[in-house]
Design a protein around this motif. Structure first.
Motif, PDB file in Angstrom:
ATOM      1  N   UNK A   1       5.672   4.564   0.915  1.00 39.89           N
ATOM      2  CA  UNK A   1       5.390   2.815   1.156  1.00 39.89           C
ATOM      3  C   UNK A   1       4.533   3.164   2.345  1.00 39.89           C
ATOM      4  N   UNK A   2       3.557   2.525   2.330  1.00 41.05           N
ATOM      5  CA  UNK A   2       2.364   2.667   3.662  1.00 41.05           C
ATOM      6  C   UNK A   2       2.355   1.623   4.274  1.00 41.05           C
ATOM      7  N   UNK A   3       2.272   0.527   3.909  1.00 43.61           N
ATOM      8  CA  UNK A   3       2.005  -0.891   4.198  1.00 43.61           C
ATOM      9  C   UNK A   3       2.822  -1.843   3.240  1.00 43.61           C
ATOM     10  N   UNK A   4       3.052  -3.174   3.894  1.00 39.57           N
ATOM     11  CA  UNK A   4       3.059  -4.397   2.796  1.00 39.57           C
ATOM     12  C   UNK A   4       3.178  -5.365   3.414  1.00 39.57           C
TER      13      UNK A   4
ATOM     14  N   UNK B   1       8.299  -7.676   8.233  1.00 44.15           N
ATOM     15  CA  UNK B   1       7.944  -6.149   8.778  1.00 44.15           C
ATOM     16  C   UNK B   1       6.359  -5.798   7.855  1.00 44.15           C
ATOM     17  N   UNK B   2       5.283  -5.231   8.683  1.00 42.72           N
ATOM     18  CA  UNK B   2       5.004  -4.428   8.195  1.00 42.72           C
ATOM     19  C   UNK B   2       5.120  -3.234   7.259  1.00 42.72           C
ATOM     20  N   UNK B   3       5.677  -2.739   6.989  1.00 41.72           N
ATOM     21  CA  UNK B   3       6.596  -1.707   6.844  1.00 41.72           C
ATOM     22  C   UNK B   3       5.914  -0.385   7.438  1.00 41.72           C
ATOM     23  N   UNK B   4       4.658  -0.596   8.096  1.00 42.42           N
ATOM     24  CA  UNK B   4       4.075   0.373   8.706  1.00 42.42           C
ATOM     25  C   UNK B   4       5.474   0.736   9.611  1.00 42.42           C
TER      26      UNK B   4
ATOM     27  N   UNK C   1      -4.976   1.933   9.296  1.00 35.80           N
ATOM     28  CA  UNK C   1      -3.716   1.918   8.457  1.00 35.80           C
ATOM     29  C   UNK C   1      -4.303   2.140   6.497  1.00 35.80           C
ATOM     30  N   UNK C   2      -4.730   0.764   6.253  1.00 34.08           N
ATOM     31  CA  UNK C   2      -5.057   0.787   5.152  1.00 34.08           C
ATOM     32  C   UNK C   2      -6.227  -1.196   5.321  1.00 34.08           C
TER      33      UNK C   2
ATOM     34  N   UNK D   1       0.877  -1.364  -0.021  1.00 30.30           N
ATOM     35  CA  UNK D   1      -0.397  -0.198  -0.173  1.00 30.30           C
ATOM     36  C   UNK D   1       0.888   1.178   0.059  1.00 30.30           C
TER      37      UNK D   1
ATOM     38  N   UNK E   1       4.162   3.781  11.895  1.00 31.66           N
ATOM     39  CA  UNK E   1       3.063   3.884  12.498  1.00 31.66           C
ATOM     40  C   UNK E   1       2.631   3.195  13.486  1.00 31.66           C
TER      41      UNK E   1
ATOM     42  N   UNK F   1      -6.829  -3.479   1.863  1.00 31.25           N
ATOM     43  CA  UNK F   1      -6.911  -3.598   0.282  1.00 31.25           C
ATOM     44  C   UNK F   1      -8.425  -5.011   0.139  1.00 31.25           C
TER      45      UNK F   1
ATOM     46  N   UNK G   1      -4.848  -3.258   8.112  1.00 30.43           N
ATOM     47  CA  UNK G   1      -3.591  -2.642   8.544  1.00 30.43           C
ATOM     48  C   UNK G   1      -4.165  -2.257   9.649  1.00 30.43           C
TER      49      UNK G   1
END
Lengths: 153, 153
Positions: free
Chosen positions: A133-136, B71-74, B134-135, A92, B77, B137, B92
């Protein structure tokens, strides 16, 4: 796609490697309810503009699906889009620019299509998809890290 | 689970609808590389603490998979976690509290398991999963909104 490439690295110089790379179909989801985070709450939503720009960047090509979505929930960090692929992580992105970042989403989708480990490579990743990048999230079937694994690799 | 409910809405008042609802297995992914966004950069990472708290909230039950992810890339936050389910949207969450929010993640996963439309309901959703969104999808196979659809429903 079938690719023939000269062997490098582990195979040693001069070895010939024949690799079958399947470019996997990727999807760009563009949030059409998004406003730019810098826009006032009553400004027109620019999400549809980013969706059109992404579709235009794809042009006549048909290797990427560009889909409109209502809404990715990343509202305070818009504009937003996601990259998805079967058996791969989902990404995201936020803070996208409707005037400039459509081509970055298509380039990112094509880079992702060639990924062999299901991750979107950092190398050659378009800048808006690095800083935005917000999240993966890993794909279904991800086994998880074992309980005694360190926090970082 | 089999549920019998009085028909409403499209079916008209008084119509009887018999619905078979299968509680679908859900997964909580907890990021173990996360630091709380309020913690200094050299503070111990609290992601593993949230992972343990989530596992403890599940206890002896086995209806939810709790997985650790790196890691979730967030990262800015954190703490972060995600809810996933087959044929459903992925969610997320951020700004989670390692001392208090493990039970919320398990309660959210169970609520999600019963969803019939693949969305995590707002009603009865634990507060940390409301304010910490956060998001989200959509799943693979999502058809996208048509080009002429309005930006908001």
């Amino acid at each position: 796609m079938i690719s023939f490439e000269a062997g490098r690295g582990a195979l040693g110089t001069g070895a010939m490697r024949v690799t079958t790379i399947s470019a996997v179909r990727t999807t760009v989801l563009v949030c059409i309810t998004c406003r730019a985070s810098t826009d006032p709450a009553d400004a027109p939503r620019k999400g549809p503009q980013l969706a059109r720009a992404t579709q235009q960047a794809l042009g006549e090509a048909a290797d990427v699906d560009v889909l409109r979505v209502r809404c990715l929930g990343n509202c305070s960090r818009g504009l937003s889009a996601a990259l998805c692929r079967e058996k791969a992580w989902t990404y995201v992105f936020g803070h996208l620019d409707p005037d400039n970042d459509g081509p970055a989403l298509i380039a990112g989708a094509r880079l992702f299509a060639e990924s062999v480990d299901g991750l979107l490579p950092w190398r050659n990743r378009p800048e808006p998809l690095k800083r935005g990048l917000i999240a993966r999230v890993p794909p279904l079937g991800f086994p998880g890290e074992p309980p005694d694994s360190p926090e970082t690799p």
